[in-house]
Design a protein around this motif. Structure first.
Motif, mmCIF file in Angstrom:
data_model
loop_
_atom_site.group_PDB
_atom_site.id
_atom_site.type_symbol
_atom_site.label_atom_id
_atom_site.label_comp_id
_atom_site.label_asym_id
_atom_site.label_seq_id
_atom_site.Cartn_x
_atom_site.Cartn_y
_atom_site.Cartn_z
ATOM 1 N N THR A 468 54.087 -7.529 -6.535
ATOM 2 C CA THR A 468 52.768 -7.000 -6.861
ATOM 3 C C THR A 468 52.381 -5.901 -5.882
ATOM 4 O OG1 THR A 468 50.410 -7.554 -7.045
ATOM 5 C CG2 THR A 468 51.695 -8.810 -5.455
ATOM 6 N N THR A 469 51.520 -5.009 -6.346
ATOM 7 C CA THR A 469 50.877 -4.049 -5.447
ATOM 8 C C THR A 469 49.404 -4.412 -5.252
ATOM 9 O OG1 THR A 469 50.560 -2.588 -7.350
ATOM 10 C CG2 THR A 469 52.428 -2.119 -5.930
ATOM 11 N N TYR A 470 49.058 -5.634 -5.630
ATOM 12 C CA TYR A 470 47.719 -6.193 -5.390
ATOM 13 C C TYR A 470 46.647 -5.475 -6.211
ATOM 14 C CZ TYR A 470 50.636 -6.919 -1.231
ATOM 15 O OH TYR A 470 51.692 -7.169 -0.379
ATOM 16 N N HIS A 471 46.966 -5.132 -7.472
ATOM 17 C CA HIS A 471 46.038 -4.349 -8.297
ATOM 18 C C HIS A 471 45.693 -5.051 -9.612
ATOM 19 C CE1 HIS A 471 47.932 -0.521 -6.288
ATOM 20 N NE2 HIS A 471 47.127 -1.187 -5.467
ATOM 21 N N PRO A 472 45.299 -6.317 -9.619
ATOM 22 C CA PRO A 472 45.000 -6.980 -10.894
ATOM 23 C C PRO A 472 43.711 -6.460 -11.521
ATOM 24 C CG PRO A 472 44.374 -8.402 -9.070
ATOM 25 C CD PRO A 472 45.076 -7.220 -8.464
ATOM 26 N N VAL A 473 43.744 -6.228 -12.828
ATOM 27 C CA VAL A 473 42.566 -5.748 -13.549
ATOM 28 C C VAL A 473 42.532 -6.372 -14.946
ATOM 29 C CG1 VAL A 473 42.709 -3.518 -12.347
ATOM 30 C CG2 VAL A 473 43.663 -3.726 -14.650
ATOM 31 N N GLY A 474 41.382 -6.191 -15.615
ATOM 32 C CA GLY A 474 41.314 -6.291 -17.056
ATOM 33 C C GLY A 474 40.977 -7.618 -17.671
ATOM 34 N N THR A 475 40.756 -8.678 -16.901
ATOM 35 C CA THR A 475 40.632 -10.018 -17.463
ATOM 36 C C THR A 475 39.252 -10.323 -18.049
ATOM 37 O OG1 THR A 475 40.235 -10.759 -15.197
ATOM 38 C CG2 THR A 475 42.454 -11.041 -16.071
ATOM 39 N N CYS A 476 38.304 -9.402 -17.936
ATOM 40 C CA CYS A 476 36.984 -9.513 -18.589
ATOM 41 C C CYS A 476 36.584 -8.109 -19.038
ATOM 42 C CB CYS A 476 35.928 -10.086 -17.648
ATOM 43 S SG CYS A 476 36.201 -11.785 -17.120
ATOM 44 N N LYS A 477 37.365 -7.512 -19.874
ATOM 45 C CA LYS A 477 37.252 -6.078 -20.122
ATOM 46 C C LYS A 477 35.960 -5.689 -20.829
ATOM 47 C CE LYS A 477 39.579 -5.703 -24.621
ATOM 48 N NZ LYS A 477 40.616 -4.979 -25.378
ATOM 49 N N ILE A 478 35.489 -4.486 -20.504
ATOM 50 C CA ILE A 478 34.398 -3.883 -21.257
ATOM 51 C C ILE A 478 34.961 -3.359 -22.582
ATOM 52 C CG2 ILE A 478 32.898 -3.276 -19.329
ATOM 53 C CD1 ILE A 478 34.051 -0.454 -19.386
ATOM 54 N N GLY A 479 34.133 -3.338 -23.600
ATOM 55 C CA GLY A 479 34.591 -2.811 -24.878
ATOM 56 C C GLY A 479 33.764 -3.301 -26.030
ATOM 57 N N THR A 480 34.230 -2.951 -27.238
ATOM 58 C CA THR A 480 33.531 -3.312 -28.468
ATOM 59 C C THR A 480 34.441 -4.055 -29.442
ATOM 60 O OG1 THR A 480 34.062 -1.129 -29.395
ATOM 61 C CG2 THR A 480 31.934 -1.355 -28.281
#
Length: 533
Positions: A468-480
């Motif tokens: 890992t590069t310690y960059h987790p994202v996206g698990t409660c994403k904004i959107g429609t």
């Protein structure tokens, strides 16, 4: 202040920003819950202390991933900061905004108000930067961004080798167009780490309308029907306490802790919640899904003709470096894990770079990054990670107990596009080692070594040693779309009232680079979007 206007869960990058911004007017009472303690550890402020802090169990949640089906079944240590400043107090200091196209993609996905033009003012509002163009860089913000105080000759040779292979030198990779090679900019002030706690939280601590509660583990979001009314937490003494929020609970725990807290509070995919006997307060299937992270591979070589940082990290020379840092804030202890880097395209037809490069005039014992022990011989490390991976994973609560760690499955290298891109990057790193002037300093490659040549052998190296590069994202994403969790116009959890999310978990797609800058921007923007009247 057991009854406040806003309860912020997490004093990391986003939580510190919101604590400052929401208390600035003096009109609102804010309480911040932080599961860790103060950021007084001696190595936090010293840039090279990264190797001492990132794996320190006293500053860390101590997570690891589930076995990866495409990386030889390995589990990977997954550090997340558990201290004031969060991961911003233990990370590698690099300041990388990403590409303009990243944010334009968010807008195209239905997140109106999140294009590059929309978010640029918030990047600028945060920054205190010397250098770059006024049109894109901030001058008066709380977040100090410095150039390296003492670039290493091997870093210069690395940049020159990239140029020899056709990668231009870019004066500022944070202007929206990343392509090129450069020295990384750092979140430092005068040669010391400048964390979210330094930039945002500490200046606000004297305000009577701010309360920061440390050693406080959030156990459950409290609801009255579909409205969040507060948070139940457990203090250091083991007692349960309750904080009531008149306006909103704001989750700033990051891409692991935010979906985990939502799930154990009854918000998420019903089948997942029922699997551990949890209540279903609100069905929201996107919670914990869409997990993405940058997966990096590295090669290292022994060097000659230019001393590396390795030799300066042992014995009497290390004592000299400690003294030099104390006097001048320069030398070994002022160094970040990555010094130089670049952004390139691994195949024709791409409009923007798809690969991030890393370089350090240092190498690790056994060649393996993350051992936290530098080699005794002169060495250097070259690395790469795909910017926008197609492989998608999840974060899933396995118990309703807040002390039980969730399942973290990044699903690294599941997609063929990711594997092909990483293979091309490893070929490029190999070519750099044979390109002057960097080649003039190479004794020989020692990791993975000259016997690893075929595509299959290189991919085996990537599966066996990548991290890992310690960059987790996206698990409660904004959107429609149906898998969106957060409303991009208000940062409110969709279908609920009085509950907002503002951290890296809301990113709908991966940003092209390190995630701290984007998380900081998200919190700055959220401070304007979350209702305060």
């Amino acid at each position: 202040m057991n009854d406040v206007d806003y309860v912020i869960v997490g004093a990391g990058a986003a939580g510190c920003v919101l604590a400052n911004r929401l208390t600035a007017s003096g009109k609102h009472r804010v309480a911040v819950l932080e599961a860790g303690g103060p950021d007084r550890h001696i190595w936090i402020k010293v840039p090279a202390g990264f190797n001492k802090t990132v794996y320190n169990p006293k500053l860390n949640w101590g997570y690891e991933t589930a076995p990866g089906p495409h990386i030889d079944g390995r589990k990977i240590t997954f550090p997340r900061g558990k201290v004031l400043g969060g991961s911003g107090s233990i990370n590698g200091h690099l300041y990388v905004r990403g590409q303009a196209a990243d944010y334009d993609t968010w807008a195209q996905l239905g997140c109106r108000g999140w294009s590059w033009t929309d978010v640029l003012p918030y990047f600028k509002r945060a920054e205190r930067r010397v250098g770059g163009e006024d049109a894109v860089r901030g001058r008066d913000g709380p977040l100090f961004i410095e150039d390296q105080r003492e670039p290493h000759p091997l870093s210069d040779a690395y940049i020159a080798a990239n140029e020899a292979l056709g990668l231009k030198r870019t004066p500022d990779y944070n202007c929206g167009d990343q392509e090129g090679t450069f020295l990384y900019q750092q979140m430092m002030r005068g040669g010391r780490r400048w964390s979210p706690a330094d930039a945002y939280l500490r200046p606000a601590l004297s305000r009577p309308n701010l309360r920061v509660i440390q050693w406080a583990l959030a156990e459950r979001i409290l609801f009255d029907g579909r409205r969040a009314t507060g948070v139940r937490y457990r203090g250091r003494d083991g007692r349960q306490e309750t904080l009531r929020a008149a306006r909103s609970v704001i989750l700033c725990g990051g891409s692991i802790n935010t979906p985990h807290l939502l799930q154990i509070s009854g918000v998420g995919e019903p089948a997942w919640l029922k699997a551990f006997g949890g209540d279903v307060i609100h069905a929201l299937p996107g919670v914990g899904r869409n997990f993405r992270d940058h997966y990096a591979v590295r090669v290292s070589a022994l060097v000659k003709g230019a001393g590396s940082l390795n030799e300066r990290s042992h014995g009497l020379r290390l004592m000299g470096e400690v003294l030099r840092y104390a006097v001048s804030r320069k030398g070994l202890l002022a160094a970040s894990p990555s010094h130089a880097g670049g952004y390139l395209r691994t195949r024709p037809g791409l409009e923007t770079p798809d690969m991030q490069l890393y370089f350090a005039p240092a190498s690790y014992a056994g060649g393996r990054y993350g051992t936290a022990v530098l080699d005794t011989r002169p060495g250097m490390t070259l690395g790469a990670s795909q910017l926008r991976p197609e492989s998608v994973g999840h974060v899933k609560a396995l118990s309703g107990d807040a002390t039980e760690k969730p399942e973290i499955q990044p699903n690294y290298l599941a997609d063929q596009i990711d594997r092909d891109a990483l293979l091309a990057a490893m070929r490029y790193l190999r070519k750099l080692l044979t390109t002057r002037p960097l080649a003039d300093h190479v004794v020989h490659e020692n990791f993975p070594g000259p016997d690893v040549n075929s595509d299959d052998e290189l991919m085996a190296h990537a599966r066996a040693t990548g991290s890992t590069t310690y960059h987790p994202v996206g698990t409660c994403k904004i959107g429609t779309d149906p898998m969106a969790v957060v409303d991009p116009a208000s940062m409110r959890v969709i279908g609920l009232q009085g509950l907002h999310v503002a951290d890296a978990s809301v990113m709908p797609t991966m940003v092209s680079g390190n995630t701290y800058a984007a998380t900081n921007m998200i919190a700055e923007k959220a401070s304007d979007l979350i209702p305060t009247t």
